[in-house]
Design an enzyme around this catalytic site. Sequence first.
Site, PDB file in Angstrom:
ATOM      1  N   ASP A 208       1.017  -1.241   0.151  1.00  0.00           N
ATOM      2  CA  ASP A 208       0.004   0.038  -0.061  1.00  0.00           C
ATOM      3  C   ASP A 208       0.868   1.198   0.078  1.00  0.00           C
ATOM      4  O   ASP A 208       0.406   2.288   0.508  1.00  0.00           O
ATOM      5  CB  ASP A 208      -1.018  -0.035   1.289  1.00  0.00           C
ATOM      6  CG  ASP A 208      -1.703  -1.176   1.438  1.00  0.00           C
ATOM      7  OD1 ASP A 208      -2.141  -1.627   0.451  1.00  0.00           O
ATOM      8  OD2 ASP A 208      -1.804  -1.735   2.644  1.00  0.00           O
TER       9      ASP A 208
ATOM     10  N   HIS B 179      -4.280  -1.490  -6.057  1.00  0.00           N
ATOM     11  CA  HIS B 179      -3.460  -0.387  -6.703  1.00  0.00           C
ATOM     12  C   HIS B 179      -4.257   0.937  -6.864  1.00  0.00           C
ATOM     13  O   HIS B 179      -5.257   0.819  -7.972  1.00  0.00           O
ATOM     14  CB  HIS B 179      -2.555  -0.943  -7.639  1.00  0.00           C
ATOM     15  CG  HIS B 179      -1.496  -1.786  -7.240  1.00  0.00           C
ATOM     16  ND1 HIS B 179      -0.447  -2.028  -8.061  1.00  0.00           N
ATOM     17  CD2 HIS B 179      -1.113  -2.556  -6.246  1.00  0.00           C
ATOM     18  CE1 HIS B 179       0.340  -2.930  -7.414  1.00  0.00           C
ATOM     19  NE2 HIS B 179      -0.264  -3.286  -6.234  1.00  0.00           N
TER      20      HIS B 179
HETATM   21  P1  GDP Z   1      -0.431   0.374  -3.575  1.00  0.00           P
HETATM   22  O1  GDP Z   1      -1.005  -0.889  -3.462  1.00  0.00           O
HETATM   23  O2  GDP Z   1       1.034   0.414  -3.388  1.00  0.00           O
HETATM   24  O3  GDP Z   1      -0.470   0.769  -5.171  1.00  0.00           O
HETATM   25  O4  GDP Z   1      -1.178   1.573  -2.733  1.00  0.00           O
HETATM   26  P2  GDP Z   1      -2.553   1.581  -2.474  1.00  0.00           P
HETATM   27  O5  GDP Z   1      -3.267   2.135  -3.545  1.00  0.00           O
HETATM   28  O6  GDP Z   1      -3.189   0.305  -1.850  1.00  0.00           O
HETATM   29  O7  GDP Z   1      -2.537   2.846  -1.329  1.00  0.00           O
HETATM   30  C1  GDP Z   1      -2.188   3.906  -1.491  1.00  0.00           C
HETATM   31  C2  GDP Z   1      -3.034   4.941  -1.188  1.00  0.00           C
HETATM   32  O8  GDP Z   1      -2.365   6.333  -1.056  1.00  0.00           O
HETATM   33  C3  GDP Z   1      -4.254   5.139  -2.065  1.00  0.00           C
HETATM   34  O9  GDP Z   1      -5.254   5.539  -1.413  1.00  0.00           O
HETATM   35  C4  GDP Z   1      -3.603   6.257  -3.024  1.00  0.00           C
HETATM   36  O10 GDP Z   1      -4.637   6.877  -3.486  1.00  0.00           O
HETATM   37  C5  GDP Z   1      -2.917   7.212  -2.009  1.00  0.00           C
HETATM   38  N1  GDP Z   1      -2.008   7.878  -2.471  1.00  0.00           N
HETATM   39  C6  GDP Z   1      -0.756   7.709  -3.131  1.00  0.00           C
HETATM   40  N2  GDP Z   1       0.186   8.391  -3.337  1.00  0.00           N
HETATM   41  C7  GDP Z   1      -0.352   9.593  -2.840  1.00  0.00           C
HETATM   42  C8  GDP Z   1      -0.030  10.969  -2.214  1.00  0.00           C
HETATM   43  O11 GDP Z   1       1.125  11.208  -2.711  1.00  0.00           O
HETATM   44  N3  GDP Z   1      -0.875  11.882  -1.454  1.00  0.00           N
HETATM   45  C9  GDP Z   1      -1.861  11.215  -1.182  1.00  0.00           C
HETATM   46  N4  GDP Z   1      -2.621  11.921  -0.234  1.00  0.00           N
HETATM   47  N5  GDP Z   1      -2.476  10.064  -1.355  1.00  0.00           N
HETATM   48  C10 GDP Z   1      -1.618   9.394  -2.211  1.00  0.00           C
END
Ligand code: GDP
Length: 450
Positions: free
Chosen positions: A13, A43
């Site tokens: 995440d 993701h």
């Molecule tokens: P992944 O599985 O590694 O792709 O990550 P996830 O999607 O499960 O979790 C990352 C969360 O952080 C999601 O809700 C994204 O929309 C959010 N996110 C990612 N980068 C940023 C950022 O730079 N700022 C903010 N506020 N949210 C982010």
Amino acid sequence: MSVTAVVGCGWGDEGKGKIVDALASARGAKLVIRFNGGPNAGHTVVPEVDGGAASAPRWNRVVFRLHQVPSGVFTPGCVCVCGPGTVIDPDGFLAEIAELEAHGVDTERVLLSDRAHVVLPVHRQRDRLLEAAREGLAQGTTLRGVGPAYEDKVARIGLRLGDLLDREYLREYLPFFADEQSRRLAGLGGEPVGLQELLELCDRWADRIGNRIVDSYPIVRDALHEGGPIILEGQLGAGRDIDWGIYPYVTSSGATTGAAATGSGVPATAIREVVGVVKAFATSVGGGPLVTELFGAEAERLRTAGGAETEHEYGATTGRARRCGWFDAVAARQAAAINGCTAMAVTKLDALDGLPEVKIATAYELDGQMLDHVPSNTRRLAHAEPVYETLPGWTAPSREIREWDRLPEAARAYAGRIEALVGVPVVYAGTGPSRPEMAERGAQEERAAR
Ligand code: GDP
């Protein structure tokens, strides 16, 4: 040749989906390959083109949660492959494709490796029954059947996607497979598997996803020959890697750069760039120790930071509240080293906006000793105490800032301290969930030099 692996350097995440989408679109990636994991992934991608002009596609600024489809799907012309290292739940995959298409996303270029394994309903059943049997030692899996599907792969009894296309083989093999699964289920108190049902399911899947099942080798070979850009997209992070994670609270696949090679078919020597993704603070979903974990109001402050509810720290696949804590430089340093990271992306820097001070764990204290690495014994790790360094916070918002030099000074200093402790340049800072909400270090100089 341009091959980039995007890997998690936390416990999953970290925001890999956003980084893959941003890099794929900025660089015009030709191929994005998911190299591990399956429907347990989530993701989150918020693709955005040209600031939301009237001519923008229908999918502009929609919040997508991609479970199996690679995050290059919003990049025009980019072929997206679920690689040999993944496990695929065909029904979940079809639902995801339907949702993407409902938003006008072109999914024709989404392909599945015939070497990837199939997640069947029986795998989900086994997942549930095994978690229940573990009682207090439950691992907190997503119950999507991913672990049991990998278990069958390693036991050499699994079904590969390519097998779905070989109906003769299925009729020969499935009687044994159904019996074997029934034996396993019986040991866990479950009902036997119906052979006819299984055959019908496989036939239906062959009809519905057969046209996407390919041998990915020639695709990868040709893309390498043409020089890419190719992006290898990881699921979860080093902290949950089968070999390097907090065993047994780990996933059943490799989540590091080594697995990116084997799980995609891109040779390890071709991977020139490895972007390690970390969140600006630690989060973890599922069991196992999180050394810097915070509780109560402090944890809630981190969990619910950010503008929209979709950014809050609740799992994209399960909806479970994520555990939150301060940045753990010990774990990140080890993860970056194992992955051979050449650059780091620190996401959700904006989530720390407004905090009077921020902390980073620079070492662990365990049994009277200072540790600069993560002990392999998870039971010992559970007793480790973080040694913190405190840095000033920032009141000016970093949210939506797209230029490195415009980030609040203290936010840049925080990223700089992470860089020094992890030992890898921090090149990207996430300042919001959508594609353009990211500051790239050196990008302004590069643009000016062009
Ligand atoms: P992944 O599985 O590694 O792709 O990550 P996830 O999607 O499960 O979790 C990352 C969360 O952080 C999601 O809700 C994204 O929309 C959010 N996110 C990612 N980068 C940023 C950022 O730079 N700022 C903010 N506020 N949210 C982010």
